[in-house]
Design an enzyme around this catalytic site. Sequence first.
Site, PDB file in Angstrom:
ATOM      1  N   ASP A  99     112.396  20.616  67.117  1.00  0.00           N
ATOM      2  CA  ASP A  99     113.407  19.894  66.333  1.00  0.00           C
ATOM      3  C   ASP A  99     113.121  18.408  66.150  1.00  0.00           C
ATOM      4  OD1 ASP A  99     113.737  19.227  68.971  1.00  0.00           O
ATOM      5  OD2 ASP A  99     115.861  19.678  69.098  1.00  0.00           O
ATOM      6  N   HIS A 100     112.377  17.802  67.087  1.00  0.00           N
ATOM      7  CA  HIS A 100     112.263  16.338  67.063  1.00  0.00           C
ATOM      8  C   HIS A 100     111.157  15.809  66.152  1.00  0.00           C
ATOM      9  CE1 HIS A 100     115.038  16.311  70.384  1.00  0.00           C
ATOM     10  NE2 HIS A 100     114.945  15.012  70.541  1.00  0.00           N
ATOM     11  N   ASP A 164     116.292  16.994  77.797  1.00  0.00           N
ATOM     12  CA  ASP A 164     116.850  16.130  76.768  1.00  0.00           C
ATOM     13  C   ASP A 164     118.195  15.648  77.287  1.00  0.00           C
ATOM     14  OD1 ASP A 164     116.458  15.602  73.551  1.00  0.00           O
ATOM     15  OD2 ASP A 164     118.523  15.492  74.250  1.00  0.00           O
ATOM     16  N   ARG A 452     123.529   7.584  69.641  1.00  0.00           N
ATOM     17  CA  ARG A 452     122.899   6.347  70.130  1.00  0.00           C
ATOM     18  C   ARG A 452     122.659   5.406  68.985  1.00  0.00           C
ATOM     19  NH1 ARG A 452     119.112   9.427  74.131  1.00  0.00           N
ATOM     20  NH2 ARG A 452     120.795   9.555  75.635  1.00  0.00           N
ATOM     21  N   SER A 647     117.413   8.150  76.887  1.00  0.00           N
ATOM     22  CA  SER A 647     116.711   9.428  76.807  1.00  0.00           C
ATOM     23  C   SER A 647     116.242   9.957  78.160  1.00  0.00           C
ATOM     24  CB  SER A 647     115.496   9.225  75.903  1.00  0.00           C
ATOM     25  OG  SER A 647     114.551  10.236  76.105  1.00  0.00           O
ATOM     26  N   ARG A 649     113.255  11.190  78.317  1.00  0.00           N
ATOM     27  CA  ARG A 649     111.785  11.235  78.172  1.00  0.00           C
ATOM     28  C   ARG A 649     111.095  10.667  79.415  1.00  0.00           C
ATOM     29  NH1 ARG A 649     112.461   6.839  73.402  1.00  0.00           N
ATOM     30  NH2 ARG A 649     113.964   8.429  72.841  1.00  0.00           N
TER      31      ARG A 649
HETATM   32  C1  MIC Z   1     117.053  11.089  72.215  1.00  0.00           C
HETATM   33  O1  MIC Z   1     118.115  11.382  71.675  1.00  0.00           O
HETATM   34  O2  MIC Z   1     116.778   9.936  72.596  1.00  0.00           O
HETATM   35  C2  MIC Z   1     116.039  12.165  72.443  1.00  0.00           C
HETATM   36  C3  MIC Z   1     114.896  11.912  71.568  1.00  0.00           C
HETATM   37  O3  MIC Z   1     116.581  13.415  72.091  1.00  0.00           O
HETATM   38  C4  MIC Z   1     115.663  12.133  73.920  1.00  0.00           C
HETATM   39  C5  MIC Z   1     114.569  13.018  74.288  1.00  0.00           C
HETATM   40  C6  MIC Z   1     113.225  12.501  73.950  1.00  0.00           C
HETATM   41  O4  MIC Z   1     112.982  11.300  74.064  1.00  0.00           O
HETATM   42  O5  MIC Z   1     112.386  13.318  73.599  1.00  0.00           O
HETATM   43  C7  MIC Z   1     116.809  12.414  74.875  1.00  0.00           C
HETATM   44  O6  MIC Z   1     117.938  12.165  74.529  1.00  0.00           O
HETATM   45  O7  MIC Z   1     116.574  12.803  76.018  1.00  0.00           O
HETATM   46 FE1  SF4 Z   2     117.896  15.008  68.502  1.00  0.00          FE
HETATM   47 FE2  SF4 Z   2     118.364  13.395  70.605  1.00  0.00          FE
HETATM   48 FE3  SF4 Z   2     119.337  12.839  68.171  1.00  0.00          FE
HETATM   49 FE4  SF4 Z   2     120.300  14.854  69.488  1.00  0.00          FE
HETATM   50  S1  SF4 Z   2     120.426  12.717  70.076  1.00  0.00           S
HETATM   51  S2  SF4 Z   2     119.770  14.855  67.327  1.00  0.00           S
HETATM   52  S3  SF4 Z   2     118.529  15.671  70.533  1.00  0.00           S
HETATM   53  S4  SF4 Z   2     117.197  12.912  68.773  1.00  0.00           S
END
Ligand code: MIC
Ligand code: SF4
Length: 759
Positions: A99-100, A164, A452, A647, A649
């Site tokens: 998805d990302h 995630d 976010r 995140s 990550r």
């Molecule tokens: C996000 O919303 O910041 C992400 C991208 O979904 C991350 C995960 C990632 O960095 O791959 C998260 O929320 O954990």
């Molecule tokens: Fe994707 Fe993270 Fe955004 Fe949710 S918050 S849509 S998991 S990048």
Amino acid sequence: MSSAISATTPIELVQEVYARLPERVASGRERFGRGLTLAEKILLNHLRDAEQDVERARTYNDFGPDRVAMQDATAQMALLQFMTAGLPEVAVPSTVHCDHLILAKEGAALDLKFALDTNSEVYEFLRTVSAKYGIGFWKPGSGIIHQVVLENYAFPGGMMIGTDSHTPNAGGLGMVAIGVGGADAVDVMTGFPFNVRWPKLIGVHLTGALSGWSSPKDIILKVAEILTVKGGTGAIVEYFGPGADSITATGKATVCNMGAEIGATTSLFPYDDNMAAYLRATGREAIADAAESVRGDLRADDAVLADPSAHFDQVIEIDLDQLGPMINGPHSPDRAHQLADVGDAARQEGWPLDISSALIGSCTNSSYEDITRAASIARQAKAKGLRARTQLMITPGSEQTRATIERDGLLADLEGIGGTVLANACGPCIGQWDRPDLDPSKLNTIVNSYNRNFPKRNDGNANTLSFVTSPDTVIALALAGTLDFDPRTDTLTNEAGEEVRLDPPVGEALPQGGFAAGEDTFQAPPVDRSAVEVVVDPQSDRLQLLEPFEPWDGRDYSELPILLKAQGKCTTDHISAAGPWLKYRGHLENISGNLYLGAVNAFTGEVGTGKDPLDGETRPFPEIAKRLHEAGQGWVAIGDENMGEGSSREHAAMEPRFRNAKVILARSFARIHETNLKKQGLLPLTFADPATYDEIGEDDRISVHDLGALAPDTPVRGTIHKPDGATVDFEAHHTFSPEQVEWFKAGGALNIIRQKQAG
Ligand code: MIC
Ligand code: SF4
């Protein structure tokens, strides 16, 4: 195991969890001598050893989660780590979701095609590694991990972890769903327990009911205002009361999802008729029936409801009758405004009132109900001669939702006022957004239904001011084209020059005609997995096999230079940016090229650059880190409050580890980041006296003493060495459990798994 890997949670798994629930609950009540909250019931029911000592905010406990979910951007590193453990298959039902990595640009069809092309190597790796180790694989286009999990896998009373931070979305179906780094997922997939500190409990008592322009998103925007981005750290947020039961399952998921933004371990709602209806509508009647049979154990005990403050560490009261639409931003999800006041705030702060783009979607707000509400506004707007006055983009949460809203004419409603539909994916929420027409030197305002809004998050542009709000408010503001509009009181001028008013949105919780299946995007692992080959090309710049990190050499850290002293927010987006860097998520060396690029240097105020301790030159942080690494020189990074917010990550921990960091010292840490650092063998420490942060100068060196005696509840001593030879001693705290001390000594938790597996 792989027989259990299907596109839904097998009823047998749910029955197993429910079979032990009543007894675990009863013995828990006896043990604590009081009624239990729902979170406590689920945690007790998933303890590996029912007798383990349990104390809130103190004990680290071992859990056996029911499943693991990983998204493509984090799964690469998680599975590269899993591969080094040498197991034939995963020990717990696990899934990967693509998805990302889909870039939003032209709209769904073209963007998906482009993604399949540009990411083929990574998708192929994930597809084959999933097939090899018995993991379910959701192809690109299937939707955002958390929506797919809610629609197919989540169940009341279950426990899961996901790589995630928005994994808590499944709390909308009454699940304890925790966001973790890949190394935690590897533990569980290799059959080890999931180890986490027993959380504190924050109760949110909801009374009244939402109406008009207020929606579930406003609840969490309000909670974020009250608790701030760190107020939920180390806590589970449990919602209860009549207001909680008045919200649909997907609305509850919205609230739980964005609980990530207050740092909560997870959030959840009690099982109710709305959850049952959602389970039935998504083809899980058997799970709904099973849940009914243990209904009482899937809600907090009456004693909790009668006296919440005796059972929760903190209780928040929100009267939904009084809750108006809110909008939070820019730059921090807890910077809250009433919609009615945001125009004034913008004028005062110099934020552009004109909106450059309005976006609906993300894992937080892309359910069928969300889209029906947004579409209802679009329909009446069109009938009243209005059109969006700004770019308007919609990302459906999943293929199932997309197919359903297309069938029901809702996409057409949104397109009817000028909306563009993007692929079922994260898209602009994670910087996968190409905005060629934007002048990056000018401030611009965007509104979205995401979660976010850190600087640069959506389009890589620090001049984009992002505001998060409900999809309803996004549509209203898109029609107005300005932040300074409150649909409850203001009118809009239509094409005929008349003043018209918008009626409040109306939504449908669930599609009357049932969900459309959409395209089949799930791949189950093959029965015979022996022939599956996982290929990682040694020349690849996107994937790189991992080498184990060196164990600790038993020596204290002496006079380490400082690579970075970060000022203010240093989120995971600041430490390891997403957007264009997402392509290196499977290649540790290449992604280390982004290390701390977003961090604000406390000594200079500059972003992403610092003084190289080796020669005094100013360079980008990742270059300095590389030079220190190559010189065999360990180093320290210093953070402010809530270091690593955001995140899950683990790249934000693996990169410094790879580049030879030894200690990360901060005023405080976000939970997932702190664990990720420990998992990789780093030493996250917090200043006993927050003022020590201010004492540290650019050319200072840091020592940390007596590491051989590292032990729980015992502070660590350190020394700041000034360039003139003066020294300042300080004390630092840590949260290492006895087991985690072993991670540190072994050079990372994975080395312990490897040793056990080998031996
Ligand atoms: C996000 O919303 O910041 C992400 C991208 O979904 C991350 C995960 C990632 O960095 O791959 C998260 O929320 O954990
Ligand atoms: Fe994707 Fe993270 Fe955004 Fe949710 S918050 S849509 S998991 S990048």
